[in-house]
Enzyme design. Structure first.
Site, PDB file in Angstrom:
ATOM      1  N   LYS A  57      -5.168  -0.219   9.754  1.00 29.27           N
ATOM      2  CA  LYS A  57      -3.846   0.296   9.433  1.00 29.27           C
ATOM      3  C   LYS A  57      -3.695   1.748   9.888  1.00 29.27           C
ATOM      4  O   LYS A  57      -4.668   2.487   9.982  1.00 29.27           O
ATOM      5  CB  LYS A  57      -3.550   0.184   7.941  1.00 29.27           C
ATOM      6  CG  LYS A  57      -4.458   1.003   7.040  1.00 29.27           C
ATOM      7  CD  LYS A  57      -4.101   0.785   5.572  1.00 29.27           C
ATOM      8  CE  LYS A  57      -4.953   1.632   4.649  1.00 29.27           C
ATOM      9  NZ  LYS A  57      -4.740   3.086   4.790  1.00 29.27           N
ATOM     10  N   LYS A  86      -7.863   3.774   0.965  1.00 30.59           N
ATOM     11  CA  LYS A  86      -8.027   4.547   2.194  1.00 30.59           C
ATOM     12  C   LYS A  86      -6.803   5.423   2.427  1.00 30.59           C
ATOM     13  O   LYS A  86      -5.675   5.083   2.029  1.00 30.59           O
ATOM     14  CB  LYS A  86      -8.237   3.614   3.387  1.00 30.59           C
ATOM     15  CG  LYS A  86      -9.540   2.819   3.311  1.00 30.59           C
ATOM     16  CD  LYS A  86     -10.748   3.736   3.460  1.00 30.59           C
ATOM     17  CE  LYS A  86     -12.067   2.972   3.414  1.00 30.59           C
ATOM     18  NZ  LYS A  86     -12.449   2.540   2.075  1.00 30.59           N
ATOM     19  N   ASP A  87      -7.029   6.556   3.104  1.00 27.02           N
ATOM     20  CA  ASP A  87      -5.975   7.532   3.361  1.00 27.02           C
ATOM     21  C   ASP A  87      -4.781   6.897   4.069  1.00 27.02           C
ATOM     22  O   ASP A  87      -4.937   5.985   4.887  1.00 27.02           O
ATOM     23  CB  ASP A  87      -6.506   8.671   4.232  1.00 27.02           C
ATOM     24  CG  ASP A  87      -7.676   9.400   3.601  1.00 27.02           C
ATOM     25  OD1 ASP A  87      -8.751   8.791   3.508  1.00 27.02           O
ATOM     26  OD2 ASP A  87      -7.500  10.554   3.201  1.00 27.02           O
ATOM     27  N   ARG A  88      -3.594   7.420   3.783  1.00 25.61           N
ATOM     28  CA  ARG A  88      -2.402   6.951   4.488  1.00 25.61           C
ATOM     29  C   ARG A  88      -2.296   7.610   5.854  1.00 25.61           C
ATOM     30  O   ARG A  88      -2.153   6.933   6.866  1.00 25.61           O
ATOM     31  CB  ARG A  88      -1.140   7.244   3.666  1.00 25.61           C
ATOM     32  CG  ARG A  88       0.130   6.889   4.436  1.00 25.61           C
ATOM     33  CD  ARG A  88       1.392   6.994   3.616  1.00 25.61           C
ATOM     34  NE  ARG A  88       2.541   6.553   4.409  1.00 25.61           N
ATOM     35  CZ  ARG A  88       3.740   6.330   3.918  1.00 25.61           C
ATOM     36  NH1 ARG A  88       3.974   6.512   2.630  1.00 25.61           N
ATOM     37  NH2 ARG A  88       4.714   5.929   4.700  1.00 25.61           N
TER      38      ARG A  88
END
Length: 344
Positions: A57, A86-88
């Protein structure tokens, strides 16, 4: 607490190298500047009622992906599992599981939402639980490094000596909002959302860990009587009433490592001089310590230091490209803050 939340929890923490880095750099200018990939340490077994999906992503939250999968597969979010958020603002790869008992698994490989694609899928006998994966692999671009020589010297030192295992600023929420939520919770406010309550408790616990760890770093990280050491690569620990040559040799070889408490109810595992430091620091944040005990969290330990594995870097013009691996639950920003000054 007020605007000083992040100052206490992150910005004012001691540096292993003794002072703030002299070099500055731009961090996360683009999502592609921060890549993280879960290292599971095992392969799905190929059978069972859980469909494991490997997701890649970009500029998307893990929670948004779970919502999308819930709709696509007509599955309750309760039967969807993940090993970590998880980080955006990044490019990330992680596994997500969906329980599909008695159903054929549809082929979801390909894009399932803007910036989100399924790159692999496999059946497995168990639901994915938080913390299942072994490590995270990072590839990071630091842009426009102001002093390349100083940054590379800091990298060499971190590679040799490690970095403090601080919880990163994202643990505390934007502007420290998770700490404010914890403060409200401990004052008696009811938080209906289980997720928000969990984040508030984690932030409070992380604040106490960071402050104790910072005190140990500031003092020079020397073994003390009553030190609680962890066996490297495990969660097992023991208390050393006295420091002798055997303990020093095991520290030097990396067989054991220093630890700091993750606060909760129960007795501290440290004793004597080491325990005194832990108690003195935590006493400054009594409302958080007492609140965590009241909420039923139990005393645990976490390593004081992290040592990046498979650590390499290269200069590319004015940029530095870093690659390394950290155990699950450790923060890349804890390594980066030893190397350059940056804004998140």
């Amino acid at each position: 607490m007020n605007h000083l939340d992040l100052e206490l929890a992150w910005h004012s923490l001691a540096y292993r190298l003794g002072q703030k880095p002299s070099a500055e750099a731009n961090f996360k200018v683009k999502p592609e500047d921060f890549f993280v990939d879960e290292v599971m340490g095992f392969e799905p077994d190929g059978e069972g009622e859980h469909l494991w999906l490997q997701i890649r992503k970009k500029d998307a939250n893990t929670a948004d992906v779970i919502t999308r999968l819930s709709g696509l597969l007509k599955a309750s979010p309760k039967v969807i599992g993940h090993s970590g958020l998880k980080d955006r603002w990044a490019v990330t790869q992680q596994w997500i599981s969906v329980q599909l008992p008695g159903q054929d698994a549809p082929d979801l490989r390909g894009e399932i939402a803007p910036g989100v694609e399924v790159i692999a899928q496999q059946r497995h006998s168990k639901k994915l639980r938080p913390g299942t994966h072994k490590a995270n692999r990072f590839e990071i671009r630091l842009r426009q490094v102001s002093d390349m020589a100083a940054a590379e010297e800091a990298l060499r030192t971190v590679a040799q000596r490690g970095a403090p295992n601080y919880f990163g600023s994202q643990r505390f929420g934007h502007g420290g909002k998770n700490l404010l939520q914890a403060q409200a919770l401990f004052a008696g406010k009811r938080i209906k959302s289980r997720n928000q309550k969990s984040m508030a408790l984690s932030a409070a616990r992380s604040l106490l860990f960071n402050r104790v760890a910072s005190k140990r770093i500031e003092s020079g990280v020397q073994p003390l009587a009553g030190e609680c050491f962890m066996l490297s690569g495990t969660r097992s620990y023991f208390t050393a009433d006295q420091i002798d040559d055997t303990i020093v040799d095991r520290l030097t070889s990396g067989d054991i490592q220093y630890s700091v408490p993750l606060w909760g109810k129960g007795e501290l595992s440290s004793s004597s001089d080491a325990q005194l430091i832990e108690q003195e620091v935590v006493a400054e944040f009594a409302e958080f310590a007492d609140g965590l005990v009241a909420q039923g969290l139990k005393q645990e330990r976490r390593p004081l230091m992290i040592h990046p594995q498979q650590f390499s870097w290269q200069q590319q013009g004015d940029d530095l490209l870093l690659s390394f691996q950290l155990p699950t639950g450790c923060y890349a920003t804890a390594v980066l803050r030893e190397v350059v000054r940056f804004q998140e």
